[in-house]
Design a protein around this motif. Structure first.
Motif, short mmCIF file in Angstrom:
data_model
loop_
_atom_site.label_atom_id
_atom_site.label_comp_id
_atom_site.label_asym_id
_atom_site.label_seq_id
_atom_site.Cartn_x
_atom_site.Cartn_y
_atom_site.Cartn_z
N ASP A 92 0.78 -1.14 0.20
CA ASP A 92 0.13 0.07 -0.04
C ASP A 92 0.86 1.34 0.07
O ASP A 92 0.51 2.18 -0.71
CB ASP A 92 -0.99 0.07 1.14
N ALA A 93 1.87 1.13 0.83
CA ALA A 93 2.76 2.49 1.00
C ALA A 93 3.75 2.55 -0.51
O ALA A 93 3.49 3.88 -0.93
CB ALA A 93 3.75 2.39 2.00
N LEU A 94 3.94 1.52 -0.92
CA LEU A 94 4.76 1.99 -2.49
C LEU A 94 3.81 2.36 -3.53
O LEU A 94 4.05 3.30 -4.27
CB LEU A 94 5.59 0.56 -2.68
N ALA A 95 2.69 1.71 -3.46
CA ALA A 95 1.57 2.15 -4.35
C ALA A 95 1.26 3.47 -4.28
O ALA A 95 1.11 4.51 -5.22
CB ALA A 95 0.38 1.28 -4.37
N MET A 96 1.07 3.91 -2.91
CA MET A 96 0.64 5.48 -2.57
C MET A 96 1.91 6.22 -2.99
O MET A 96 1.58 7.44 -3.67
CB MET A 96 0.47 5.66 -1.23
N MET A 97 3.27 6.05 -2.76
CA MET A 97 4.21 6.84 -3.21
C MET A 97 4.48 7.17 -4.71
O MET A 97 4.83 8.29 -4.99
CB MET A 97 5.55 6.21 -2.80
N LEU A 98 3.88 6.14 -5.37
CA LEU A 98 4.05 6.13 -7.04
C LEU A 98 2.89 6.82 -7.72
O LEU A 98 2.78 6.84 -9.03
CB LEU A 98 4.33 4.66 -7.48
N HIS A 99 1.74 6.94 -6.63
CA HIS A 99 0.56 7.49 -7.31
C HIS A 99 0.79 8.86 -7.88
O HIS A 99 1.80 9.65 -7.13
CB HIS A 99 -0.60 7.72 -6.37
N PRO A 100 0.61 9.35 -9.07
CA PRO A 100 0.85 10.59 -9.64
C PRO A 100 0.34 11.77 -8.60
O PRO A 100 1.32 12.67 -8.59
CB PRO A 100 -0.18 10.73 -10.92
#
Length: 204
Positions: A92-100
């Protein structure tokens, strides 16, 4: 306290409008008048929820982190074992970090911090710093029960492992995102997170 302060719909409208305005204008140029217009509320309504523009900006950072760290605060019986929690948090954290939008927010914080260093410090404490604190507490707690960790951790050890884990997650994934380089496939990203989790558990 004004009755409207308890209205979650107004609060959400303000934070959504603020996020859009900050990203479009930058922290320095964004004004509460613009945010109020975009949110469809009065400027006074914003002041009933937030002390000033900086408080509003920090609230956005804090709310993002709050959503990510929910699994860390769940009772052990609901959250699962430590490895499961770390896998979910990591993905979840990595997906959030990479969200535009998150990448834009990161650029915004870095840019604003040059002129407003206190804002950068506060944004760190509300974001990554808060996540590290929550994760450190979880690691210390689970280490005492023997869940995934071979021995009880001192506070300093738990702090170090939590910071290393968040740092590993960012890796070069966030750097590539900030530079506009295409992200790795989801399957590869999940494998990377699993490797970070296993490395943390071995390092302890």
């Amino acid at each position: 306290m004004p009755a409207e302060k308890s209205r979650p719909d107004k609060h959400d409208a303000i934070t959504r409008a603020a996020s859009e305005t900050f990203l479009a204008e930058g922290f320095d140029r964004a004004s509460l008048d613009q945010i109020a217009q975009r949110a469809g509320v009065s400027k006074q309504t914003i002041y009933s929820h937030f002390a000033d523009k900086q408080a509003l900006f920090l609230a956005i950072c804090s709310e993002l982190t709050e959503k990510l760290t929910i699994p860390l605060r769940q009772p052990a019986s609901e959250a699962g074992d430590l490895r499961t929690i770390l896998l979910r948090l990591g993905e979840d954290a990595l997906a959030m970090m990479l969200h535009p939008a998150s990448l834009d927010l990161h650029r915004l914080i870095v840019g604003a911090s040059a002129r407003f260093p206190e804002l950068g410090q506060a944004a760190y404490e509300a974001g990554a710093g808060h996540m590290i604190t929550e994760l450190s507490a979880l690691l210390a707690q689970r280490s005492r029960s023997g869940d995934g960790l071979p021995r009880p951790l001192a506070r300093e050890e738990a702090d170090r492992l939590a910071e290393q884990f968040i740092g590993m997650l960012r890796g070069f994934h966030q750097v590539r995102g900030l530079l506009g380089i295409a992200p790795v496939p989801d399957t590869e990203r999940r494998a990377y997170v699993a490797a970070c989790v296993d490395l943390l558990l071995r390092a302890a």
